[in-house]
Design a protein around this motif. Structure first.
Motif: not given
Ligand code: ADP
Ligand code: MG
Ligand code: MG
Ligand code: MG
Ligand code: MG
Length: 442
Positions: A6-9, A13-14, A72-73, A76-79
């Motif tokens: 849920e954190d990743v989703l 979105n954010e 693997d949640p 998760f990183v945003i480039f």
């Protein structure tokens, strides 16, 4: 656990993520990518994304090619960089067979399996890598060269140049991706650099090494440079290594430290060193996996040649850095950055654990500079050499049951097969050196 599904989703979105790269490593440590639009992210996090395993080197045959990616949640990183496709993120994945069992050829699984062995004995495995690389110029046509723009040497405060500004941006990008950068400096060779990030548990570190190499390449390119992790790109100047600093913790405490020992090392640490020394030759096939790796493992450039350890100098295979207490660690100096980090850490751990389980006592430390010892002195001290070529290393790998078991049947077989082929191709190649030596003479 850092993130839930849920954190990743929510994060995606954010931040307005549009594409997510699902990443994994083939057995040679080459990063593979399956990109999905963000609409598919929920499906991906439910482990429903399939890919064709037969398209990946060393994975499977066509008949058994349907495989699943399990992101693997925590990875998760945003480039921080933007492309034409907008905001992008990535998740590192485990690979599963169609029947829901973990895929034995997945290097990340190989490391996890070995970490389980450590856990059974109560240990967590921590690793801090030191990745070195060269930044080279490309010519007018965009072809790669081995020409460097800077001729600054070790720790020189060179005037701002391409290499330095590229490295600065690499560091800031890595920081944005959550890396704790401990140091970044020019290395011995012209155009050679090192960026060190803080140690972490081995799985995180292996993931980090994959991310690190990707970032270094992307940022170099942005600056019109080519970053290479090739171990010895230019004859006569220092090669690039990836020293691995390793420690075990038990109940949150450093298990390599014992203040009552004359040099502050615990029995566990001595046994770990004993295990590494015992399996050093076979491990080399994994930590130094390409033909070129062996052109770095020669005397005179701070790269190890002999299988020995020391608390004092930087020529042997294993050095014990001076720090004690929670920083007590051993530094394995042979690995180079072309090794698959998951497999390199898996075999190093397996070797060390074998030392602990079987109470292997290491030979005494060698505190003189071994580069200066002749063959007889080395023999008298019982000091052996690391394999001198990929072929020798593969022969050693075939003889070492502990290292074979650490890799598992699938990876062992596919790796050996591919590397034998690589050696056979190289063996028959006629090099410039031979032409220079023999063409006019004979
Ligand atoms: P060197 O003196 O060989 O140049 P560096 O300072 O460049 O060493 O790198 C040291 C590495 O060791 C860093 O990645 C650091 O985080 C790591 N390290 C420090 N303490 C530990 C520890 N207890 N276990 C594993 N790695 C550690
Ligand atoms: Mg260093
Ligand atoms: Mg340092
Ligand atoms: Mg260095
Ligand atoms: Mg080092």
């Amino acid at each position: 656990k850092k993130y839930s599904k849920e954190d990743v989703l929510k994060l995606a979105n954010e931040y307005g993520v549009e594409y997510v790269h699902l990443q994994f490593s083939d057995i040679f440590g080459v990063m593979k990518n399956v990109s999905i639009p963000v609409e598919e992210l929920n499906k991906a996090l439910n482990n429903e994304i399939m890919f064709d395993g037969s398209s990946i080197d060393g994975f499977v045959r066509i008949e058994e090619s349907d495989m699943y990616l399990r992101p693997d949640p925590d990875t998760f990183v945003i480039f921080p960089w933007r492309t034409n496709s907008g905001v992008e993120a990535r998740l590192i994945c485990d690979i599963y067979n169609y029947d829901g069992t973990p895929f034995e050829g997945d290097p990340r699984y190989v490391l996890k399996r070995n970490l389980e062995e450590a856990k059974k004995l109560g240990y967590q495995f921590n690793v801090g890598p030191e990745c070195e690389f060269y930044l080279f110029l490309t010519d007018e046509k965009g072809n790669l060269t081995t020409i460097t723009q800077d001729d600054a040497s070790y720790f020189d405060m060179a005037p701002v140049d391409l290499g330095e500004s590229a490295r600065k941006e690499m560091v800031s990008t890595l920081k944005q991706l959550g890396f704790q950068i401990e140091a970044s400096h020019h290395e011995v060779g012209p155009g050679q650099h090192e960026i060190d990030f803080k140690y972490d548990d081995a799985l995180t570190t292996a993931d980090n090494v994959m991310t690190f190499k990707m970032v270094v390449r992307i940022i170099a390119q942005k600056h019109g440079l080519h970053a290479t992790f090739m171990p010895k790109p230019v004859f006569g100047i220092a090669g690039s290594g990836m020293h691995m600093n390793m420690s075990l913790t038990k109940d949150g405490k450093n298990a390599f430290y014992d203040p009552s020992d004359p040099i502050g090392l615990s029995k566990v640490c001595y046994n770990y060193i004993g295990g590494i020394i015992k399996h050093a030759k076979a491990m080399t096939a994994i930590t130094n996996p390409i033909v070129n790796s062996y052109k770095r493992l020669v005397s005179g450039y701070e790269a190890p040649v002999n299988i020995a350890w020391s608390a004092r100098n930087r020529s042997p295979l294993i050095r014990i850095p001076a720090k004690r207490g929670e920083s007590t660690r051993i530094e394995l100096r042979s690995p180079d950055p072309t090794s698959n980090p998951y497999l390199a850490l898996a075999v190093a751990l397996a070797a060390g654990l074998d030392g602990i389980k079987n109470n292997i006592t290491p030979p005494p430390p060698v505190n003189a500079n071994i580069y200066h010892m002749n063959k007889e002195e080395l023999e008298n001290l019982g000091i052996e050499r690391l394999p001198g070529s990929l072929e020798e290393a593969l022969n050693e790998l075939e003889k070492d049951e502990v290292i074979k078991e650490a890799l598992g049947d699938h990876v062992y077989t596919k790796f050996l097969e591919a590397k034998r082929a690589e050696w056979d191709e190289y063996k028959i190649y006629v090099t410039q050196w031979e032409l220079d030596q023999y063409l006019s003479k004979f």
